[in-house]
Motif scaffolding. Structure first.
Motif, PDB file in Angstrom:
ATOM      1  N   GLN A   1       0.820  -1.205   0.000  1.00  0.00           N
ATOM      2  CA  GLN A   1       0.000   0.000   0.000  1.00  0.00           C
ATOM      3  C   GLN A   1       0.860   1.264   0.000  1.00  0.00           C
ATOM      4  O   GLN A   1       0.482   2.280  -0.598  1.00  0.00           O
TER       5      GLN A   1
ATOM      6  N   ARG B   1       0.810   4.249  -2.850  1.00  0.00           N
ATOM      7  CA  ARG B   1       0.685   5.676  -2.576  1.00  0.00           C
ATOM      8  C   ARG B   1       1.824   6.482  -3.202  1.00  0.00           C
ATOM      9  O   ARG B   1       1.626   7.635  -3.582  1.00  0.00           O
TER      10      ARG B   1
ATOM     11  N   ASP C   1       0.625   6.694  -6.774  1.00  0.00           N
ATOM     12  CA  ASP C   1      -0.538   7.573  -6.831  1.00  0.00           C
ATOM     13  C   ASP C   1      -0.111   9.031  -6.712  1.00  0.00           C
ATOM     14  O   ASP C   1      -0.593   9.901  -7.453  1.00  0.00           O
ATOM     15  N   THR C   2       0.791   9.307  -5.781  1.00  0.00           N
ATOM     16  CA  THR C   2       1.257  10.674  -5.565  1.00  0.00           C
ATOM     17  C   THR C   2       2.007  11.192  -6.785  1.00  0.00           C
ATOM     18  O   THR C   2       1.842  12.357  -7.185  1.00  0.00           O
TER      19      THR C   2
ATOM     20  N   ASP D   1      -4.169  11.023  -1.650  1.00  0.00           N
ATOM     21  CA  ASP D   1      -4.737  10.191  -0.594  1.00  0.00           C
ATOM     22  C   ASP D   1      -5.188  11.036   0.587  1.00  0.00           C
ATOM     23  O   ASP D   1      -5.030  12.266   0.585  1.00  0.00           O
TER      24      ASP D   1
ATOM     25  N   HIS E   1      -3.554  14.671   4.572  1.00  0.00           N
ATOM     26  CA  HIS E   1      -3.103  13.988   3.358  1.00  0.00           C
ATOM     27  C   HIS E   1      -1.621  13.643   3.525  1.00  0.00           C
ATOM     28  O   HIS E   1      -0.745  14.425   3.142  1.00  0.00           O
TER      29      HIS E   1
ATOM     30  N   SER F   1       0.463  11.866   1.989  1.00  0.00           N
ATOM     31  CA  SER F   1       1.326  11.869   0.806  1.00  0.00           C
ATOM     32  C   SER F   1       1.904  13.244   0.528  1.00  0.00           C
ATOM     33  O   SER F   1       2.874  13.371  -0.235  1.00  0.00           O
TER      34      SER F   1
ATOM     35  N   THR G   1      -5.081   4.773   5.568  1.00  0.00           N
ATOM     36  CA  THR G   1      -5.350   5.911   4.698  1.00  0.00           C
ATOM     37  C   THR G   1      -6.148   5.445   3.490  1.00  0.00           C
ATOM     38  O   THR G   1      -6.232   4.248   3.202  1.00  0.00           O
TER      39      THR G   1
ATOM     40  N   ILE H   1      -7.521   6.403  -0.738  1.00  0.00           N
ATOM     41  CA  ILE H   1      -7.117   7.041  -1.991  1.00  0.00           C
ATOM     42  C   ILE H   1      -8.350   7.507  -2.735  1.00  0.00           C
ATOM     43  O   ILE H   1      -9.365   6.806  -2.796  1.00  0.00           O
ATOM     44  N   LYS H   2      -8.272   8.676  -3.319  1.00  0.00           N
ATOM     45  CA  LYS H   2      -9.421   9.238  -4.017  1.00  0.00           C
ATOM     46  C   LYS H   2      -9.691   8.517  -5.334  1.00  0.00           C
ATOM     47  O   LYS H   2      -8.766   8.284  -6.114  1.00  0.00           O
TER      48      LYS H   2
ATOM     49  N   GLY I   1     -11.083   2.310  -3.109  1.00  0.00           N
ATOM     50  CA  GLY I   1     -10.028   3.188  -2.616  1.00  0.00           C
ATOM     51  C   GLY I   1     -10.190   3.491  -1.140  1.00  0.00           C
ATOM     52  O   GLY I   1      -9.249   3.915  -0.476  1.00  0.00           O
TER      53      GLY I   1
END
Length: 451
Positions: free
Chosen positions: A20, A24, A27-28, A85, A95, A97, A250, A252-253, A392
């Protein structure tokens, strides 16, 4: 806290948490790449050029500058779209991240390994989330960047290779100097909404460098006379018992929108997909939600959300986000183009949205994000959907394939397929990468303009 950071080892993480964490990172990076041609990032890059720097740290999109300026730029990129996130505590949302800009710059300056980078990033998640659990400050009028300053300073110092004393000094200086006002996110929103944490990331990097030169911060920053506990109230947090698993808590959008809107938007898209209605024939849209969503983005205590003219206002207005989602069937960066924000159909439908908080829904938050949505047509027909999670959310965590899909969608205009594949593969094996420059060299090859 500094001892906890200094003693952190990636081996402490469960395989699920490590996966995970890598998700992230990807994702970031994706949301950062997707923002590179925005007016705000163009302005920040121009300022970096004006300021110069020693070229120690890489900018996503190419070029190098001083480490603190790189931390600011890269955090601004990952923050601007508001697609990153989030962590939901009962009295605070943040957030984690947002700390990656500081950690990435510090790791590059230190010639750190991918494993070192991941360890420092996991520490940032733990510090940021746990302080938000026990010491929320939003209700007191202060921003979530206040707790984040401890995370930014400590994680940057760890990535830089400082010992526990250096980590403590960096965290203390960053946190003492960055007690931030919540007005950042209330009323008519400015660019600062998306730049407040990049500033904290920059400060964390700067104070870590300062601590590396032997500069000290307040040694009793938490419990001292007029320290952090005088602001947040007394609490207990035993860092010797902490692990590195908070990243799994956490979320994630899924949609490019403020985090508390996600389940409501899920409900809107469910109705959009099931029913062939004409949005022009909508009489009213009624949403029942939890108190935090109402307060922050629904027109509650943090200000009216119906005077929407800018991207910053739009992505923090639940009425606007519901309206554009019902009309367009999606909420992605394209919906935040200036002409779409002020379009007559969106503005008109937004005026038909009413939002009401529910005590029952509020009690279920943050373990759930309940949303009860009713769309009423001019002929009296009602369409109804209820959602409490989405893909998410921590009950439905994003997997690696999902992360790659989101990264691809955001990065595709700025990269070719080969570069995207190489970035994804490098992130997934970061714990085996000898030097973080293997990743930053790839990020330097990203274009700042769309192909």
């Amino acid at each position: 806290m500094a001892d906890f950071a200094a003693n952190a080892k990636l081996e402490q993480m469960s395989p699920e948490a490590l996966e995970q964490l890598k998700i992230r990172v990807l994702d970031t990076l994706g949301v950062a790449v997707g923002a590179l041609d925005s007016d705000v990032l163009v302005a920040i890059r121009s300022l970096n050029d004006d300021l110069g720097g020693n070229g120690q740290a890489t900018l996503i999109g190419g070029g190098k500058t001083a480490a603190d300026l790189a931390a600011f730029h890269n955090s601004a990129a990952s923050r601007y779209l508001d697609f990153m996130d989030a962590y939901l505590a009962k009295g605070e949302t943040n957030h984690p991240s947002d700390n990656m800009g500081a950690v990435l710059a510090a790791a590059e300056v230190a010639g750190a390994s991918g494993r070192d980078f991941l360890t420092a990033f996991a520490v940032a998640y733990q510090i940021h989330t746990r302080l938000s659990d026990v010491a929320p400050v939003r209700a007191l009028g202060f921003d979530h960047t206040t707790q984040g300053a401890f995370a930014a300073g400590a994680s940057a110092a760890l990535a830089l290779g400082l010992d526990a004393d250096g980590i403590a000094n960096a965290a203390a200086m960053t946190a003492t100097a960055n007690v931030a006002l919540r007005v950042t996110r209330t009323g008519n929103l400015s660019h600062w909404k998306g730049l407040a944490y990049p500033h904290t990331s920059k400060e964390g990097m700067f104070y870590a460098l300062l601590a590396g030169k032997g500069i000290t911060g307040p040694e009793a920053v938490f419990e001292g006379n007029k320290g952090f506990k005088a602001l947040a109230g007394d609490y207990e947090l035993d860092w010797s018992k902490e692990d590195l698993e908070s990243v799994t808590r956490t979320i994630i959008k899924k949609y490019n929108a403020e985090i508390h809107s996600q389940s409501a938007l899920e409900a809107a898209l469910e109705l959009k997909g099931k029913h062939d209605f004409d949005p022009a024939e909508i009489k009213e849209v009624r949403l029942t939600t939890f108190d935090v969503a109402y307060s922050i983005i629904g027109g509650g205590e943090e200000g009216d959300k119906r005077s929407i003219r800018t991207k910053e206002e739009a992505d923090h207005s639940l009425p606007w986000m519901l309206a554009v989602t019902i009309l367009d069937g999606e909420l992605n960066p394209a919906q935040y183009e200036a002409e779409r924000i002020i379009a007559d159909d969106v503005q008109t439908l937004m005026g038909k949205v009413t939002i009401t908080p529910s005590d029952d829904f509020s009690d279920r938050f943050p373990n759930e994000m309940p949303a009860d949505l009713v769309i009423v047509m001019n002929d009296g027909t009602e369409y109804h959907a209820v959602e409490s999670a989405y893909d998410g959310f921590h009950s439905q965590p994003l997997d690696w394939d999902g992360a790659v899909a989101k990264f691809t969608a955001l990065a595709e205009p700025f990269t070719d397929e080969a570069l995207r594949t190489e970035i994804c593969e490098t992130v997934h094996r970061l714990d085996e990468v000898a030097e973080i420059s293997e990743l930053t060299d790839l990020l330097a090859r990203v274009s700042t303009t769309r192909s």
